[in-house]
Design a protein around this motif. Structure first.
Motif: not given
Length: 635
Positions: A251-258, A385-392, A523-532
């Motif tokens: 579901w989070n993947e769908f929410v993020m698309l919006a 992608h909401k389920y995998i966070r990325t870093y660099y 706590s950084a897991d925001n509610e607006d569906g964005r990936a981090l």
């Protein structure tokens, strides 16, 4: 019998009419002639006999019949009229044998307007039929930069290949992505269409049951995201119950698309307000239990400077927290084996997984959805992608300083920059280096070459361009005796090392794990569906430069001063007027460039000599990474 149906349909029509009037909307059927009087049609295309979704039949071609129907295609004329009698007869025919005669319709922007057969459409809609046979003529609008026109042109290509017209897309690129995910980019055969239509039917049911119709995306968007996670064949094989559960997990993947902004950037380590021992957060009642951090490498540390840098980071973690945690690593993880390897390390008890290559992202997305309790991070930029966070790391800050030193030492104003993959983050490194060189040498030109290009020959490139100052791979590769890394002077076949940019992955991993254990990660897991995406720089200590004694003292002092200013945020590499090679002003005077714009750079500053290579110019082994994470100019 038909009279009763007409009475019910008439009630529905009058109800819709009144509702439209109350909302100030046109209460009758939309008329294509009125719409096209304001639009420009490029051409018409005869589509032949087509089975069209009734929900996409929205109006009539001309004004003639529009006042006989409310906006929902239900009748509004009285029961004693000739119209009512004909509607009643069609209703009885539908009940007894089904309406078989095709209608005629125009298609415009994937909506259908009836030329002949309005009453047939009305009756079929009343009986909640799914589709109707129609002889269709497509009216194609003139192409423009309007987002709706672009989406329609992408839909037409999808429709031409698939023959499918019951799904549509609201995001650019989704139609092509779906074709690629299915591995069906040429004309579909009948079996493929049947299988796909069946999946659409069952997926739509599951998606809407979970509330998908409330999201501002289409079923086509959602299905593409779903197949991206689970795979097309796997989705086809799912039962209705499995499909429903998988839709929920995804579901989070769908929410993020919006979301308009799909990637949220975390530019520095999160504030850890709690002062308790960090490990008490994870193991409050079991101090003897260690937690496990897994590292997945695309190559071995002995053969890759990139992997070697991460291996040093892993060793740093092990040495820093010997009692609280253990690490495991798996080398030579390919795109094909990534899913299996990830499942295996999770079975071994991995609580946190770091994947150090972007090509591992897509194969492991399904595993991440299935194991939301395991924190999985992929080393890449701009991955939504909401389920995998990325870093660099913001290596461009170190490259800016490296470029400044290179500019000061380039006697003939020519400097080489050897890049590897034209992916997100790399272009910012090149441009920051070029801008740094201008700070100390306004005449500096950066000659760009790519080590992943076909027929790459570094020595030939340097010789032909009379270049002696070179920025190359960031650090030495183990088991490689070459000294050609970092910034160096190359003359008469000899290498004199000047400085080395440093990726302090140990510092990064330490602070990331502290963030996870202290609760800041959650706590950084925001509610607006964005990936981090974690994108830390010099201020966090994750990038640096080390100068050799071959750098003049005065130049090194200037570099140290600027490094301190960058850490404090007083200086940023991308500031003021910045022009690209084509003469476009990319950044305004007295402004700092936004991080999102730096991350997504697909252009080169005007003192760079060279180009971003297209896919056709790259060696075969480079193409999978660029296909996944390459900037648009490279694809």
């Amino acid at each position: 019998m038909g009279e009763a149906e007409y009475q019910e349909a008439l009630k529905l029509g009058k109800k819709e009419y009144k509702a439209c009037v109350a909302r100030g909307r046109f209460p009758y059927l939309p008329v294509l002639d009125d719409i096209l009087s304001r639009e420009e049609v490029r051409t018409e295309q005869n589509m032949g006999l087509v089975k069209i979704p009734l929900e996409y039949v929205v109006g009539t071609s001309t004004m003639g019949r529009t006042y006989s129907f409310a906006a929902n295609f239900m009748p509004i004329l009285g029961e004693g009229t000739e119209f009512a009698i004909k509607w009643t007869n069609l209703s009885e025919a539908q009940v007894n044998e089904g309406i078989r005669d095709p209608i005629k319709a125009y298609e415009y922007m994937n909506r259908y307007y009836v030329v002949e057969g309005n009453k047939r459409v009305s009756v079929l809609k009343y009986f909640k039929a799914d589709s109707v046979q129609a002889f269709v003529t497509r009216k194609i609008p003139k192409y423009s930069d309007d987002i709706e026109i672009k989406l329609y042109y992408e839909y037409m290509k999808f429709n031409e290949i698939s023959g499918v017209n019951q799904i549509e897309f609201s995001k650019l690129g989704m139609a092509e992505k779906l074709l690629n995910l299915m591995g069906a980019t040429s004309l579909w055969d009948e079996d493929t269409r049947i299988d796909f239509n069946s999946l659409v039917l069952h997926f739509t049911k599951a998606f809407e049951f979970r509330g998908g119709s409330k999201l501002p995306i289409t079923v086509g968007d959602a299905l593409t995201a779903f197949i991206n996670v689970y795979g097309y064949r796997e989705a086809l094989a799912m039962s209705d119950a499995e499909l429903s559960m998988s839709v929920l997990k995804c579901w989070n993947e769908f929410v993020m698309l919006a979301q308009e902004q799909s990637v949220g950037l975390v530019m520095d380590p999160l504030d850890m307000r709690e002062k308790k021992n960090i490990f008490s957060y994870l193991l409050p009642n079991s101090s003897n239990k260690k937690f496990t951090v897994a590292f997945l490498y695309p190559k071995s540390p002995e053969t890759s400077d990139w992997v070697y840098a991460h291996e040093l980071g892993r060793n740093y973690l092990t040495e820093t927290f010997p009692e609280q945690m253990e690490t495991i690593c798996v080398s030579d993880v390919t795109e094909e084996s990534a899913e299996e390897v990830l499942n295996d390390v999770i079975r071994q008890g991995a609580d946190i997984v770091f994947e150090v290559a972007p090509q591992m992202m897509m194969p492991t997305l399904k595993v991440a959805v299935e194991h939301p309790d395991v924190k999985i991070l992929n080393c890449s930029l701009n991955t939504p992608h909401k389920y995998i966070r990325t870093y660099y790391a913001r290596m461009y800050e170190a490259k800016f300083l490296s470029g400044m030193i290179a500019g000061a030492l380039a006697e003939n104003d020519r400097i080489a920059y050897i890049a590897d993959y034209p992916i997100y983050g790399m272009i910012a490194n090149i441009n920051a280096f070029a801008l740094g060189a201008l700070c100390t040498n306004p005449r500096a030109k950066i000659y760009l070459e790519w080590s992943t290009r076909k027929e790459y020959d570094r020595d030939k490139f340097l010789r032909e361009n009379d270049i002696h100052i070179v920025s190359d791979q960031d650090m030495i590769t183990p088991h490689d005796a070459s000294r050609q890394f970092g910034l160096y002077r190359f003359e008469n076949g000899k290498t004199v090392n000047l400085l080395m940019p440093v990726w302090n992955w140990g510092v990064f991993y330490e602070k990331m794990i502290q963030s996870i254990l202290a609760g800041s990660y959650q706590s950084a897991d925001n509610e607006d569906g964005r990936a981090l995406n974690y994108w830390w720089g010099m201020s966090a200590g994750v990038v640096d430069i080390i100068c050799s004694q071959n750098v003049p003292v005065g130049v090194k002092r200037l570099s140290d001063h600027l490094k301190s200013a960058i850490k404090k945020g007083d200086i940023v590499p991308f500031f003021g007027k910045i022009w690209s090679q084509d003469g476009t002003l990319r950044n305004e005077k007295s402004e700092a460039m936004k991080p999102e714009d730096i991350m997504k750079m697909d252009w080169l500053v005007d003192n760079v000599i060279g180009q971003i290579p297209p896919m056709s110019m790259l060696a075969e082994e480079a193409k999978p990474v660029v296909q996944l994470k390459g900037v648009e100019e490279a694809k």
